[in-house]
Design a protein around this motif. Structure first.
Motif, PDB file in Angstrom:
ATOM      1  N   PRO A 146       9.398 -11.335   6.365  1.00  9.92           N
ATOM      2  CA  PRO A 146       8.183 -11.535   6.928  1.00  9.92           C
ATOM      3  C   PRO A 146       8.545 -12.385   8.395  1.00  9.92           C
ATOM      4  O   PRO A 146       9.455 -13.014   8.278  1.00  9.92           O
ATOM      5  N   PHE A 190       3.110   2.052   8.889  1.00  4.16           N
ATOM      6  CA  PHE A 190       2.170   2.350   7.686  1.00  4.16           C
ATOM      7  C   PHE A 190       1.388   3.584   7.489  1.00  4.16           C
ATOM      8  O   PHE A 190       0.659   3.927   6.607  1.00  4.16           O
ATOM      9  N   HIS A 222       3.293   0.704  16.050  1.00  7.26           N
ATOM     10  CA  HIS A 222       3.182  -0.039  14.746  1.00  7.26           C
ATOM     11  C   HIS A 222       2.448   1.135  13.927  1.00  7.26           C
ATOM     12  O   HIS A 222       1.236   0.772  13.415  1.00  7.26           O
ATOM     13  N   THR A 260      10.944  -2.672  11.952  1.00 12.75           N
ATOM     14  CA  THR A 260       9.378  -2.112  11.442  1.00 12.75           C
ATOM     15  C   THR A 260       8.753  -3.223  10.990  1.00 12.75           C
ATOM     16  O   THR A 260       7.535  -3.082  10.405  1.00 12.75           O
ATOM     17  N   SER A 261       9.337  -4.471  11.049  1.00 10.26           N
ATOM     18  CA  SER A 261       8.636  -5.512  10.334  1.00 10.26           C
ATOM     19  C   SER A 261       7.695  -6.517  11.111  1.00 10.26           C
ATOM     20  O   SER A 261       6.299  -6.294  10.953  1.00 10.26           O
ATOM     21  N   ASP A 294      19.082 -12.239   2.228  1.00  8.45           N
ATOM     22  CA  ASP A 294      17.450 -12.526   1.601  1.00  8.45           C
ATOM     23  C   ASP A 294      17.886 -13.940   0.919  1.00  8.45           C
ATOM     24  O   ASP A 294      18.769 -14.165   0.327  1.00  8.45           O
ATOM     25  N   ASN A 295      16.938 -14.874   1.182  1.00 10.46           N
ATOM     26  CA  ASN A 295      16.962 -16.207   0.728  1.00 10.46           C
ATOM     27  C   ASN A 295      16.678 -15.997  -0.746  1.00 10.46           C
ATOM     28  O   ASN A 295      17.070 -17.182  -1.475  1.00 10.46           O
ATOM     29  N   ASP A 312       9.002  -0.589  16.077  1.00 13.46           N
ATOM     30  CA  ASP A 312       7.688  -0.191  15.605  1.00 13.46           C
ATOM     31  C   ASP A 312       6.862  -1.302  15.720  1.00 13.46           C
ATOM     32  O   ASP A 312       5.583  -1.177  15.990  1.00 13.46           O
ATOM     33  N   GLY A 372      12.925  -7.202   0.194  1.00 12.36           N
ATOM     34  CA  GLY A 372      11.433  -7.147  -0.715  1.00 12.36           C
ATOM     35  C   GLY A 372      11.160  -5.460  -1.067  1.00 12.36           C
ATOM     36  O   GLY A 372      12.068  -4.755  -1.205  1.00 12.36           O
ATOM     37  N   ARG A 373       9.944  -5.289  -1.227  1.00 11.05           N
ATOM     38  CA  ARG A 373       9.346  -3.855  -1.299  1.00 11.05           C
ATOM     39  C   ARG A 373       9.874  -2.993  -0.626  1.00 11.05           C
ATOM     40  O   ARG A 373      10.595  -1.964  -0.977  1.00 11.05           O
ATOM     41  N   ILE A 374       9.949  -3.266   0.770  1.00 12.27           N
ATOM     42  CA  ILE A 374      10.243  -2.230   1.844  1.00 12.27           C
ATOM     43  C   ILE A 374      11.791  -2.156   1.858  1.00 12.27           C
ATOM     44  O   ILE A 374      12.349  -0.897   1.952  1.00 12.27           O
ATOM     45  N   THR A 403      12.022 -17.398  10.419  1.00  9.19           N
ATOM     46  CA  THR A 403      12.375 -16.159  10.842  1.00  9.19           C
ATOM     47  C   THR A 403      12.095 -15.852  12.411  1.00  9.19           C
ATOM     48  O   THR A 403      12.712 -14.487  12.788  1.00  9.19           O
ATOM     49  N   TYR A 441       0.755  -1.192  -0.099  1.00 11.52           N
ATOM     50  CA  TYR A 441      -0.013  -0.100   0.038  1.00 11.52           C
ATOM     51  C   TYR A 441       0.805   1.336   0.200  1.00 11.52           C
ATOM     52  O   TYR A 441       0.554   2.269  -0.723  1.00 11.52           O
TER      53      TYR A 441
HETATM   54  P1  NAD Z   1       7.899  -8.459   0.698  1.00 11.57           P
HETATM   55  O1  NAD Z   1       7.311  -9.728   0.516  1.00 11.57           O
HETATM   56  O2  NAD Z   1       7.946  -7.698  -0.597  1.00 11.57           O
HETATM   57  O3  NAD Z   1       9.573  -8.652   1.114  1.00 11.57           O
HETATM   58  C1  NAD Z   1       9.934  -9.724   1.773  1.00 11.57           C
HETATM   59  C2  NAD Z   1      11.349 -10.096   1.648  1.00 11.57           C
HETATM   60  O4  NAD Z   1      11.839 -10.913   2.815  1.00 11.57           O
HETATM   61  C3  NAD Z   1      11.619 -10.764   0.480  1.00 11.57           C
HETATM   62  O5  NAD Z   1      12.656 -10.421  -0.463  1.00 11.57           O
HETATM   63  C4  NAD Z   1      11.674 -12.335   0.959  1.00 11.57           C
HETATM   64  O6  NAD Z   1      12.559 -12.989  -0.079  1.00 11.57           O
HETATM   65  C5  NAD Z   1      12.644 -12.002   2.240  1.00 11.57           C
HETATM   66  N1  NAD Z   1      12.543 -13.171   3.160  1.00 11.57           N
HETATM   67  C6  NAD Z   1      11.540 -14.199   3.516  1.00 11.57           C
HETATM   68  N2  NAD Z   1      12.072 -14.865   4.396  1.00 11.57           N
HETATM   69  C7  NAD Z   1      13.435 -14.709   4.478  1.00 11.57           C
HETATM   70  C8  NAD Z   1      14.395 -15.122   5.697  1.00 11.57           C
HETATM   71  N3  NAD Z   1      14.177 -16.225   6.006  1.00 11.57           N
HETATM   72  N4  NAD Z   1      15.455 -14.599   5.671  1.00 11.57           N
HETATM   73  C9  NAD Z   1      15.604 -13.101   4.769  1.00 11.57           C
HETATM   74  N5  NAD Z   1      14.928 -12.930   3.874  1.00 11.57           N
HETATM   75  C10 NAD Z   1      13.623 -13.523   3.843  1.00 11.57           C
HETATM   76  O7  NAD Z   1       7.453  -7.633   2.022  1.00 11.57           O
HETATM   77  P2  NAD Z   1       7.279  -6.198   2.377  1.00 11.57           P
HETATM   78  O8  NAD Z   1       6.399  -5.353   1.827  1.00 11.57           O
HETATM   79  O9  NAD Z   1       8.955  -5.534   2.073  1.00 11.57           O
HETATM   80  O10 NAD Z   1       7.294  -6.153   3.770  1.00 11.57           O
HETATM   81  C11 NAD Z   1       8.269  -6.790   4.801  1.00 11.57           C
HETATM   82  C12 NAD Z   1       7.461  -6.871   6.005  1.00 11.57           C
HETATM   83  O11 NAD Z   1       7.164  -5.366   6.588  1.00 11.57           O
HETATM   84  C13 NAD Z   1       6.140  -7.448   6.179  1.00 11.57           C
HETATM   85  O12 NAD Z   1       6.433  -8.802   5.982  1.00 11.57           O
HETATM   86  C14 NAD Z   1       5.412  -7.015   7.113  1.00 11.57           C
HETATM   87  O13 NAD Z   1       5.449  -8.111   8.336  1.00 11.57           O
HETATM   88  C15 NAD Z   1       6.181  -5.894   7.643  1.00 11.57           C
HETATM   89  N6  NAD Z   1       5.195  -4.500   7.523  1.00 11.57           N
HETATM   90  C16 NAD Z   1       5.212  -3.779   8.577  1.00 11.57           C
HETATM   91  C17 NAD Z   1       4.346  -2.793   8.550  1.00 11.57           C
HETATM   92  C18 NAD Z   1       4.428  -1.769   9.745  1.00 11.57           C
HETATM   93  O14 NAD Z   1       3.240  -0.847   9.731  1.00 11.57           O
HETATM   94  N7  NAD Z   1       5.212  -1.757  10.675  1.00 11.57           N
HETATM   95  C19 NAD Z   1       3.682  -2.487   7.469  1.00 11.57           C
HETATM   96  C20 NAD Z   1       3.605  -3.267   6.182  1.00 11.57           C
HETATM   97  C21 NAD Z   1       4.423  -4.182   6.354  1.00 11.57           C
END
Ligand code: NAD
Length: 346
Positions: free
Chosen positions: A203, A295, A292, A229-230, A174-175, A255, A153-155, A208, A100
């Motif tokens: 995630p 976002f 938290h 922040t995850s 990252d795996n 966070d 990933g995205r963030i 993890t 988002y």
């Molecule tokens: P994403 O799916 O785009 O990226 C996650 C990345 O983690 C991927 O590249 C994946 O390969 C990697 N990954 C998975 N397992 C792994 C491991 N064992 N070791 C290393 N890397 C690993 O997700 P995103 O959109 O970047 O979001 C990441 C996290 O942020 C979400 O899972 C969510 O928990 C958290 N999040 C928090 C908030 C907040 O308000 N605090 C908001 C949105 C998302």
């Protein structure tokens, strides 16, 4: 008319959803409380449950929702570690909002880092008291420091770009590594031992859970800064406290917290804080906790409402569900899932 039971509502949620809702097509009943086993039966008579990060969607709750006729759970978030997909499989479809505003979260991660480092939160309080003394406010240049990003990933990738702008060296674990010229992928142990700052963006999974534990902290540089922040469960909070007490960890920006469900998002300023671990974390002057809120930007709220309502519309128009996730595709392999065939998962 599609009827939606909306749990854990905050004023900003209601505002963003109401501004986009077509009231001829959908009707939302907003419940301020979190979904759990005791209140799940209020979903009777609704078609959709809309839930957030700390709603309980474990097996017992899913079974009640299925018995009450709920056809779809629309998560208005990206993470889904609170959903028992095995229990929902072939009973209730689950959709989510995969992205988002990754900018909102990455920018907040950096805000935690820069605030902690340059102590602007302390300076703000000091100058309001006419205290213009600088003692104790010394930070360090981020330029030239190494940031270790777990999960690109995205963030994580946006955070890397922000760090690049600061002139930092970027290493990552990252795996599923990507090919990005300014990110150097290293092993998990190399990331721990080489980073001045570690930021978590993977995630929460069984793999993890507590990835940052006593053993991992022992391998880090002295005075390392940790930003999360995850999801709270990525860090063993007791090990973090021990690391802060021994000065191994110099700064921690959080966070999220593993046991946040009973505390975060609520005003408990007139209550006694019963969680001793959270209370201890809050007592450190080099720890900054936000509840938290990474976002929480206008753009993210608007995108969350837009995608959630579209996910629900797609379900009732019987088309494919772009943002569906199920027991099969939430784990690796996707063997029995039809999602990749541009169909519903089941
Ligand atoms: P994403 O799916 O785009 O990226 C996650 C990345 O983690 C991927 O590249 C994946 O390969 C990697 N990954 C998975 N397992 C792994 C491991 N064992 N070791 C290393 N890397 C690993 O997700 P995103 O959109 O970047 O979001 C990441 C996290 O942020 C979400 O899972 C969510 O928990 C958290 N999040 C928090 C908030 C907040 O308000 N605090 C908001 C949105 C998302």
């Amino acid at each position: 008319m599609i009827k939606i039971a909306f749990f854990d509502t905050k004023p900003y949620d209601q505002q963003s959803f109401d501004s986009l809702l077509d009231s001829n097509e959908m009707k939302i009943k907003y419940f301020s409380y979190k979904l759990d086993e005791d209140n799940a039966s209020v979903a009777k008579g609704y078609d959709v449950v809309c839930a957030f990060v700390n709603d309980n969607l474990q097996e017992n709750v899913i079974n009640i929702l299925a018995d009450e006729g709920i056809k779809i759970i629309a998560m208005r978030c990206a993470g889904y570690n609170n959903v028992d997909f095995k229990a929902a499989y072939k009973k209730i479809h689950v959709v989510r909002v995969p992205a988002y505003s990754p900018y909102a979260v990455a920018e907040h991660a950096f805000t935690l880092l820069t605030t902690l480092n340059r102590k602007t939160h302390k300076a703000y309080n000091r100058t309001r008291e006419n205290n213009f003394n600088l003692n104790g406010l010394t930070g360090f240049d981020l330029h030239g420091k190494t940031i270790g990003i777990i999960g690109t990933g995205r963030i994580g990738c946006i955070l890397a770009k922000i760090a690049l702008g600061y002139g930092m060296n970027i290493i990552a674990y990252d795996n599923y590594p990507k090919e990005i010229e300014y990110i150097k992928y290293v092993t998990f142990d190399e990331l721990l031992s080489q980073s001045d700052i570690i930021s978590l963006h993977c995630p929460l999974t069984s793999e993890t859970h507590h990835i940052i534990n006593k053993k991992a902290i022992a391998k880090m540089k002295d005075s390392v800064a940790i930003i999360n922040t995850s999801r709270g469960g990525l860090i063993d909070a007791q090990a973090l406290i021990d690391g802060l007490k021994s000065r191994k960890i110099g700064l921690a920006g959080l966070d999220v917290y593993e046991e946040e469900a009973n505390y975060f998002f609520e005003d408990l300023s007139n209550e006694v804080l019963e969680d001793d671990i959270l209370a201890r974390l809050l007592s450190f002057n080099n720890v900054l906790i936000t509840s938290h809120q990474a976002f929480l930007t206008k753009e993210a709220l608007s995108n969350i409402a837009k995608t959630t309502l579209k996910n629900i519309q797609d379900f009732f128009s019987e088309g494919p569900l772009e943002n569906e996730i199920c027991y099969q595709c939430a784990k690796k392999g996707k063997k029995e899932c039809n999602h990749d065939l541009n169909k519903r998962c089941f």
